[in-house]
Design an enzyme around this catalytic site. Sequence first.
Site, PDB file in Angstrom:
ATOM      1  N   GLU A  31      37.690  42.572  37.195  1.00 56.46           N
ATOM      2  CA  GLU A  31      36.982  43.060  38.377  1.00 56.46           C
ATOM      3  C   GLU A  31      37.885  43.829  39.332  1.00 56.46           C
ATOM      4  O   GLU A  31      37.419  44.702  40.071  1.00 56.46           O
ATOM      5  CB  GLU A  31      36.289  41.917  39.113  1.00 56.46           C
ATOM      6  CG  GLU A  31      35.095  41.304  38.379  1.00 56.46           C
ATOM      7  CD  GLU A  31      35.493  40.209  37.396  1.00 56.46           C
ATOM      8  OE1 GLU A  31      36.709  40.041  37.121  1.00 56.46           O
ATOM      9  OE2 GLU A  31      34.587  39.504  36.898  1.00 56.46           O
ATOM     10  N   PHE A  37      28.627  25.205  40.779  1.00 59.05           N
ATOM     11  CA  PHE A  37      29.465  25.860  39.787  1.00 59.05           C
ATOM     12  C   PHE A  37      29.637  27.339  40.133  1.00 59.05           C
ATOM     13  O   PHE A  37      28.665  28.047  40.388  1.00 59.05           O
ATOM     14  CB  PHE A  37      28.844  25.721  38.390  1.00 59.05           C
ATOM     15  CG  PHE A  37      29.621  26.460  37.332  1.00 59.05           C
ATOM     16  CD1 PHE A  37      30.920  26.066  37.009  1.00 59.05           C
ATOM     17  CD2 PHE A  37      29.073  27.555  36.681  1.00 59.05           C
ATOM     18  CE1 PHE A  37      31.646  26.759  36.054  1.00 59.05           C
ATOM     19  CE2 PHE A  37      29.792  28.248  35.724  1.00 59.05           C
ATOM     20  CZ  PHE A  37      31.086  27.851  35.416  1.00 59.05           C
ATOM     21  N   GLN A  38      30.863  27.785  40.163  1.00 59.20           N
ATOM     22  CA  GLN A  38      31.223  29.180  40.483  1.00 59.20           C
ATOM     23  C   GLN A  38      30.728  29.625  41.858  1.00 59.20           C
ATOM     24  O   GLN A  38      30.457  30.796  42.084  1.00 59.20           O
ATOM     25  CB  GLN A  38      30.743  30.138  39.391  1.00 59.20           C
ATOM     26  CG  GLN A  38      31.519  29.935  38.108  1.00 59.20           C
ATOM     27  CD  GLN A  38      31.330  31.047  37.093  1.00 59.20           C
ATOM     28  OE1 GLN A  38      30.287  31.686  37.039  1.00 59.20           O
ATOM     29  NE2 GLN A  38      32.346  31.270  36.275  1.00 59.20           N
ATOM     30  N   LYS A  95      21.523  34.262  43.546  1.00 60.24           N
ATOM     31  CA  LYS A  95      20.744  34.538  42.340  1.00 60.24           C
ATOM     32  C   LYS A  95      19.245  34.555  42.614  1.00 60.24           C
ATOM     33  O   LYS A  95      18.530  35.443  42.147  1.00 60.24           O
ATOM     34  CB  LYS A  95      21.068  33.489  41.265  1.00 60.24           C
ATOM     35  CG  LYS A  95      20.358  33.764  39.950  1.00 60.24           C
ATOM     36  CD  LYS A  95      20.794  32.788  38.854  1.00 60.24           C
ATOM     37  CE  LYS A  95      20.192  33.219  37.514  1.00 60.24           C
ATOM     38  NZ  LYS A  95      20.584  32.305  36.424  1.00 60.24           N
ATOM     39  N   MET A 153      61.446  50.225  42.730  1.00 60.53           N
ATOM     40  CA  MET A 153      61.544  50.275  44.186  1.00 60.53           C
ATOM     41  C   MET A 153      62.238  49.029  44.719  1.00 60.53           C
ATOM     42  O   MET A 153      63.044  49.098  45.646  1.00 60.53           O
ATOM     43  CB  MET A 153      60.145  50.417  44.795  1.00 60.53           C
ATOM     44  CG  MET A 153      60.151  50.667  46.280  1.00 60.53           C
ATOM     45  SD  MET A 153      61.131  52.109  46.729  1.00 60.53           S
ATOM     46  CE  MET A 153      59.878  53.379  46.848  1.00 60.53           C
TER      47      MET A 153
HETATM   48  C1  LIG Z   1      50.647  43.721  43.503  1.00 56.50           C
HETATM   49  C2  LIG Z   1      52.006  44.007  44.021  1.00 56.50           C
HETATM   50  N1  LIG Z   1      53.002  43.135  43.795  1.00 56.50           N
HETATM   51  C3  LIG Z   1      54.258  43.404  44.242  1.00 56.50           C
HETATM   52  C4  LIG Z   1      54.522  44.553  44.941  1.00 56.50           C
HETATM   53  C5  LIG Z   1      55.924  44.855  45.452  1.00 56.50           C
HETATM   54  N2  LIG Z   1      56.464  46.057  44.806  1.00 56.50           N
HETATM   55  C6  LIG Z   1      56.431  47.272  45.394  1.00 56.50           C
HETATM   56  S1  LIG Z   1      57.042  48.476  44.430  1.00 56.50           S
HETATM   57  C7  LIG Z   1      57.415  47.394  43.208  1.00 56.50           C
HETATM   58  C8  LIG Z   1      58.043  47.855  41.942  1.00 56.50           C
HETATM   59  C9  LIG Z   1      57.154  48.707  41.131  1.00 56.50           C
HETATM   60  O1  LIG Z   1      57.727  48.855  39.858  1.00 56.50           O
HETATM   61  P1  LIG Z   1      57.161  49.904  38.829  1.00 56.50           P
HETATM   62  O2  LIG Z   1      55.704  49.777  38.729  1.00 56.50           O
HETATM   63  O3  LIG Z   1      57.930  49.817  37.566  1.00 56.50           O
HETATM   64  O4  LIG Z   1      57.447  51.294  39.574  1.00 56.50           O
HETATM   65  P2  LIG Z   1      58.870  51.954  39.906  1.00 56.50           P
HETATM   66  O5  LIG Z   1      59.236  51.549  41.293  1.00 56.50           O
HETATM   67  O6  LIG Z   1      59.862  51.492  38.906  1.00 56.50           O
HETATM   68  O7  LIG Z   1      58.598  53.426  39.829  1.00 56.50           O
HETATM   69  C10 LIG Z   1      57.046  46.094  43.572  1.00 56.50           C
HETATM   70  C11 LIG Z   1      57.267  44.907  42.731  1.00 56.50           C
HETATM   71  C12 LIG Z   1      53.435  45.416  45.168  1.00 56.50           C
HETATM   72  N3  LIG Z   1      53.566  46.534  45.877  1.00 56.50           N
HETATM   73  N4  LIG Z   1      52.196  45.137  44.679  1.00 56.50           N
END
Ligand SMILES: Cc1ncc(C[n+]2csc(CCOP(=O)(O)OP(=O)(O)O)c2C)c(N)n1
Lengths: 162, 564
Positions: free
Chosen positions: B49, B111-112, B161, B467
């Site tokens: 979802e 439920f749910q 529902k 990042m």
């Molecule tokens: C759902 C979620 N969890 C954690 C983060 C924290 N976060 C921001 S950027 C990042 C790394 C992203 O890695 P990747 O998708 O490999 O992209 P890259 O930076 O390597 O281009 C994380 C863990 C986030 N923004 N969203």
Amino acid sequence: MSQHHTITALVQNEAGTINRLVSMFRRRGISLASFNAGDCEQDGYSRLTMVVDGDETLLHQTVRQLEKLIDVVEVEDLSQEHSLSRELALIRVDCEESQRTPVYNLVNEFYAKTPRSTPQSLFVEFAGATPEVERLLTALEPYSIGEIVRTGVVAMGTESNL
Amino acid sequence: MRSGARIVMEALVREGVDTIFGYPGGVVLPLYDEMLNWPQVKHILVRHEQGAAHMADGYARVTNGVGVCLATSGPGATNLVTGIANAMMDSIPLVAITGNVNSWAIGKDAFQETDIQGITIPITKHNYLVTNVDDLPGVLAEAFYLANTGRKGPVLVDIPKDVFIAKTDAPFPTVVARRGYTIPGAPPKSQIDEVIKLIAESERPVIIAGQGILASGSSDLLKELAEKAHIPVINSLLGLGNFPRTHELSLGMMGMHGEAAATMAVQEADLVMGVGIRFDDRLTGDTKTFAPKAKIVHFDLDPSEVGKTVSPIAWVVGDLKLALESLVPQVEPKRHDAWVSQVKNWQARYPLHVPEGKFLSRTVLRALNEHTQGTAIVATDVGQHQMWTAQFYKIQQPYNWISSGGLGTMGFGFPAAMGAKCARPDDEVWAVVGDGGFQMTLQELQTAVEYGINVKICLLNNGYLGMVRQWQELFYDNRYSHVAMGSPDYGKLADAYGVRFFRCSRTEDLEETLKEAREHKGPVLCEFVVEMEENVYPMVPAGTNNSNVIMDPELPKQTAGANK
Ligand SMILES: Cc1ncc(C[n+]2csc(CCOP(=O)(O)OP(=O)(O)O)c2C)c(N)n1
Ligand SMILES: [Mg+2]
């Protein structure tokens, strides 16, 4: 400068309305000194009185954020001069019947009421502006206060709507 | 008399919704049954979802209309939550419809059963629990209206529902009006006059143009204003596309990873006009040191945004399009040649830089931009690749840029791109994703294959949560904690799903890969195996002074002289 601000809001009654308002205060870290809701002159609507602690900027944000909520119809920021504000306090004073004379004197002085009494306690009812309530509570302190219940403030503007 | 389920379908048709994204379950069975009678509304069966919410979000962004997602009660509804929060932070019009347990069972931990209304109060513009079928037509009409007017945002309608089954004659309202809800109109003339005066007095003005321009359909007016008064235009992350990136007055994105010239221009400007932006912290850095020499003017239709983070000296509160329609004809034509050439100088001295001789994310994105000439729809995920795409992909048209700005939701990019492709099937759509974020929602590959949703995935695989790794390198003394990330064999994965696959790890193969990927009719996964430890520059560390931009240490010496 941090101080109390009184805000009233007219809201449409729907599932979740109060929840939505309180959630906004919590989420934005705005502390509520009091929060009051009740029926008003319009069917299907409630009027709320809220007291928030904070400076002018916070007050401004609070009003704007409240106005943004869909169920909020109007918001009024009540300055001290042009509003009427009251709260109700119930106070249980635990003192023997023989020692109640000074308590009754205070009750008379404040135009308070004593709707009930038991051998152990006298129940005092008082409605007034918050500083008056505080004054009565201080005055009653020496006579062993067992319990205090306060409604928090309800308020209305006295000029702004004209 | 018709059922609540039928009313939902009628509402979709009335609102012109041709595609919805959803997932069935027990309590929405009556609606799914009714759906079979409505072939004009296409239902995309997602694999989670969260994907449905992001697809609806992408659909909304590229149409400037409302996206619709649908889920069952309990876990179905809670799986939407990330997507709804994402839409809220970015003011994206979404209508999320959830089923709930029978109205008489609500509150009994059936439920749910889940209190999705309570859960989504802080992350929706408004939400409803409809317990009486007579209310349903009015609520649905209002939900679409609220989502797509004023400050746009997600609206959730929770329907038990029995309300799907119950029947009513209640008609749809002919007009939707809600007491206390007014759509902001034209701002007061005095506010416009003040801005005209400030522009006339300014010598070093800049415009920071945000998503408000897109939401209000004012891109043309923005261009007119910039050209007439000769003002450089900077974008917030979400504003990209509202001003052609190859325009001589375009400075690109500013802020934490904005282009140095854009960020510097704001620090030196004497007039900063924030137009449809909310002066978010990723843009301003430390607000105390933001635009220190400037008078700030804020255009916003939401009065609560004015003065929220920065203190403008003037503001224009109201509908942005009406504001610009009134402002543009009245503004005195002006030239700021000295200022514009100073800014151009900075651009030349601190350009975005792609070191040669390595295979970098930037190498790939520069090539993608060249191939498509900035005309494709691009959806990004979140991370380094997102910032590089914002920098190197020169988006030319409005409504072609999709990125999760406010929430920064990893896993957003690929499903959002799919939603965009469903909305605009004739346009080329790219999802630029990292190896981390792609692994959060890649199960939607099956959805793409089944429905022939022809998106091109540019997967920049650096083997890291890049990042986060960058921050650990720069601010935590190179101590890498849980940021190295493995990936499956993407070739096998693509095979398993039946998706066309390319792997490219050398600059020499880049041309061929992009060419073939673009030509292929159907979803494509392109894995670019890029340099692992590449950093995003320029950079302003979080919450610090925008004047201290850290430049790319690899900038050639003659340009990098002013690295503060
Ligand atoms: C759902 C979620 N969890 C954690 C983060 C924290 N976060 C921001 S950027 C990042 C790394 C992203 O890695 P990747 O998708 O490999 O992209 P890259 O930076 O390597 O281009 C994380 C863990 C986030 N923004 N969203
Ligand atoms: Mg990565």
